[in-house]
Design an enzyme around this catalytic site. Structure first.
Site, PDB file in Angstrom:
ATOM      1  N   GLY A   1       0.935  -1.710  -0.265  1.00 48.39           N
ATOM      2  CA  GLY A   1       0.473  -0.086  -0.188  1.00 48.39           C
ATOM      3  C   GLY A   1       0.717   1.364  -0.266  1.00 48.39           C
TER       4      GLY A   1
ATOM      5  CG  ASN B   1      -2.641  11.190   3.665  1.00 51.28           C
ATOM      6  OD1 ASN B   1      -2.607  11.019   5.347  1.00 51.28           O
ATOM      7  ND2 ASN B   1      -1.100  11.939   3.975  1.00 51.28           N
ATOM      8  CD1 TRP B   2      -2.762   4.019   8.053  1.00 48.39           C
ATOM      9  CD2 TRP B   2      -0.705   5.742   8.253  1.00 48.39           C
ATOM     10  NE1 TRP B   2      -1.923   4.147   9.825  1.00 48.39           N
ATOM     11  CE2 TRP B   2      -0.876   4.236   9.732  1.00 48.39           C
ATOM     12  CE3 TRP B   2      -0.142   6.432   9.211  1.00 48.39           C
ATOM     13  CZ2 TRP B   2      -0.202   4.427  10.951  1.00 48.39           C
ATOM     14  CZ3 TRP B   2       1.397   6.517   9.933  1.00 48.39           C
ATOM     15  CH2 TRP B   2       1.090   5.401  11.111  1.00 48.39           C
ATOM     16  N   GLY B   3       0.327   4.793   3.718  1.00 50.11           N
ATOM     17  CA  GLY B   3       1.357   3.305   3.912  1.00 50.11           C
ATOM     18  C   GLY B   3       2.130   4.452   3.216  1.00 50.11           C
TER      19      GLY B   3
ATOM     20  CE  LYS C   1      -6.133   3.538  12.372  1.00 46.25           C
ATOM     21  NZ  LYS C   1      -6.169   5.051  13.682  1.00 46.25           N
TER      22      LYS C   1
ATOM     23  CB  ALA D   1      -1.085   9.523   7.695  1.00 47.92           C
TER      24      ALA D   1
ATOM     25  CE  LYS E   1     -10.815   6.131  13.920  1.00 43.88           C
ATOM     26  NZ  LYS E   1      -9.422   6.550  13.712  1.00 43.88           N
TER      27      LYS E   1
ATOM     28  CE  LYS F   1     -21.851   6.216  -0.160  1.00 42.11           C
ATOM     29  NZ  LYS F   1     -23.547   7.365  -0.275  1.00 42.11           N
TER      30      LYS F   1
END
Lengths: 371, 371
Positions: A33, A36-38, A144, A177, A229, A322
């Site tokens: 991946g 952004n976070w990857g 997540k 991130a 959360k 979504k």
């Protein structure tokens, strides 16, 4: 005899032999991946593989190939500039990050697989990888927003474990991130099932002076925090939109945390209370309820008095993407009504009933306070 | 015989006799204090004494007499308008609230004493009241900001209990007074020592549809939450002033909550983890770290790079009033160094060292992340 003992006892090895042996023992890391976070995960990991002799320097990052407006391929630009110009512009990933558009090639030598794709792609990727990875490999999921079905949540770590036939831990926390990309201080939690040694390797791989990682033996607790959360963030957004004040917002976040804990423990009796004091618990909840798009769209929904639908607001504010909070609330509601637990979870229930227009946004506290 | 059984058996009483007897069993409530929070407490309580037959309708409120700029006395205005025009303007307290400038007179008939004065006045008031209250009376302290001395914290509930010779519970929570005055939704926690019956009476006295009160048997845990959160709010203010981002703020709040828990449990082994999930714990911490003057002044301090002193900023922003967070951090530091616990509580230690100028504000995360 001498050569065998030289191989067994590192003190008797020549420097050259020792280096070769160490290299063969080093873990190879692949990040699956590159969003952004990857990309931030690759940067974190790459800084540690250079420092530690436990890992190969090179970090391979699987990139879903795209052609940029310039006509260049994304992998070429990442490998040329050390920057993911599309998903994490302005941040150097480290020269030892190698972007690879070929998924099977990217993972074939890996001992440590970091899975960090949008959750809807995880199953398809795992199907492609089944049988093509090292049998002794370890995985960690940073995904997540897993799915909650009537018979319970479908944990991403379980899906990955089952599809690939390997152990899978998770890493969650208060982790916006871009802030971590800028090396601002943050914490995270590794949740592991049984293999403490693997958890320690993941901590070693991710922990940096600005990214403090701890581990807890509670993979389900950690992973459920990361999903549930978002439901609470929707509730917090309603409170913001209705300008109900800081007491009410704090109360709703607290009640949400309690319901996250109770729901997780009912589904998985091994889940620990202490997990909710970790970064994946209370801290991620705080970050998500202070900013974040779940909170933001819910705020806009409440400001409209529930007259504009979530579909419409998502179209306008997220270009049709979504919200995880709204769909997770719906999934959770299904579980609750299927199991006869609706009355045990008034906040979770209300969030869904407000999202689908059965109750007005103001019900988030009025209804709750009558319980 | 008949008259005795009529007295013992309410079903045989005349309505008049029964009413007289019920009235004699009803608890009389006095609120000691009439500031912002004291006035809101009187309003909450007064709405319930009217509704429930467990209490006398009248709520007596001791008011430190002041002459208003108009020349009128504060008690006269409160009794004439049902409004504390100085400390809670615009909010009706209820016609059954009677302001009384005479402390001894205000408390002499009370079975239930609500103590809600600034903490520096509690000891003096208790000394005046010793021996002048009913021996069977119960007290509850709403006073935040007790003192922490070298040999441990000096709990307000203990001080009140010892001085007055009666049992004392506490009520704490995410309770910004003005929001509760406006009847916005909020929660609170009653902490009690042993007398569960008394705790139930306090819940009955304070609980309203917009003010949800629960009780826990952990008076020290609840009371320490109300004090220590201010130290964490100072840390959160530093993070805000330095624009370190939401991850860092959430991390600092989480670490702060852990240190609050660990510190309380070291001092009082009976303190429960679960108390920190109550309104007095995580919710009050959130409210205090989102708004509040401890956070605000600390933010200004950090923005100045620590070049302007807290004394100077308190003078400018609070007209010289002292921040509880800064003085509590100093008290906590004394306990920690006295007991050799400094390394166990890096966040608490850092807040004090930054406040006194030994470390720059940025140390709040840099220093911490090196631990």
């Amino acid at each position: 005899m001498c050569s065998i003992s030289a191989f067994l006892n590192p003190y008797m090895m020549t420097p050259h032999l020792q280096e070769a042996r160490n290299a063969s023992l080093r873990s190879k890391v692949t990040v699956v991946g590159s969003g952004n976070w990857g990309s931030v995960a690759a940067k974190l990991v790459a800084s540690n593989t250079l420092r530690s002799t436990s890992f190969h320097d090179e970090v391979r990052m699987w990139v879903f190939e795209e052609t940029l407006p310039s006509g260049e391929k994304l992998t070429d630009v990442i490998n040329g500039t050390n920057e993911n110009v599309k998903y994490l512009p302005g941040i150097k990933l480290g020269k030892n990050v190698v972007a690879d558009p070929d998924l099977e090639n990217a993972v074939k030598d890996a001992n440590m697989l970091v899975i960090v794709t949008p959750h809807q792609f995880v199953e398809g990727i795992c199907k492609r990888l089944a049988g093509k990875i090292k049998t002794e490999a370890e995985a960690i999921s940073l995904v997540k927003g897993m799915e909650v079905k009537v018979d319970g949540p479908r944990m991403m770590s379980t899906l990955i474990s089952q599809q690939l036939g390997i152990n899978c831990s998770v890493l969650m926390g208060a982790n916006i991130a871009n802030e971590i990309g800028q090396e601002k201080f943050s914490e995270a939690t590794v949740g592991y099932r049984q293999n403490k040694g693997a958890a320690e390797s993941w901590v070693q791989l991710f922990n940096t002076p600005y990214f403090n990682v701890t581990s807890v033996q509670d993979v389900e607790g950690v992973e459920l925090c990361g999903t549930l959360k978002n439901v609470v963030a929707v509730a917090a957004g309603f409170v913001d939109g209705l300008e109900m004040g800081n007491n009410a917002k704090a109360a709703i976040m607290r009640i949400g945390l309690e319901e996250m804990k109770a729901f997780s423990k009912l589904l998985f009796p091994t889940v620990k209370d202490s997990t909710f004091f970790e970064s994946c618990g209370v801290a991620d909840l705080i970050t998500t309820c202070l900013g974040g798009r779940n909170r933001g769209v819910a705020e806009a929904f409440a400001k409209s008095g529930g007259k504009r639908s979530f579909d419409e607001l998502e179209q306008e504010l997220l270009q049709g993407q979504k919200l995880q909070g709204v769909s997770t609330a719906s999934d959770v509601y299904e579980v609750l009504s299927h199991r006869g637990w609706l009355e045990l979870f008034p906040l979770f229930s209300l969030v869904h009933e407000i999202c689908i227009g059965h109750l007005p946004p103001s019900a988030i506290v009025h209804q709750y306070s009558e319980h």
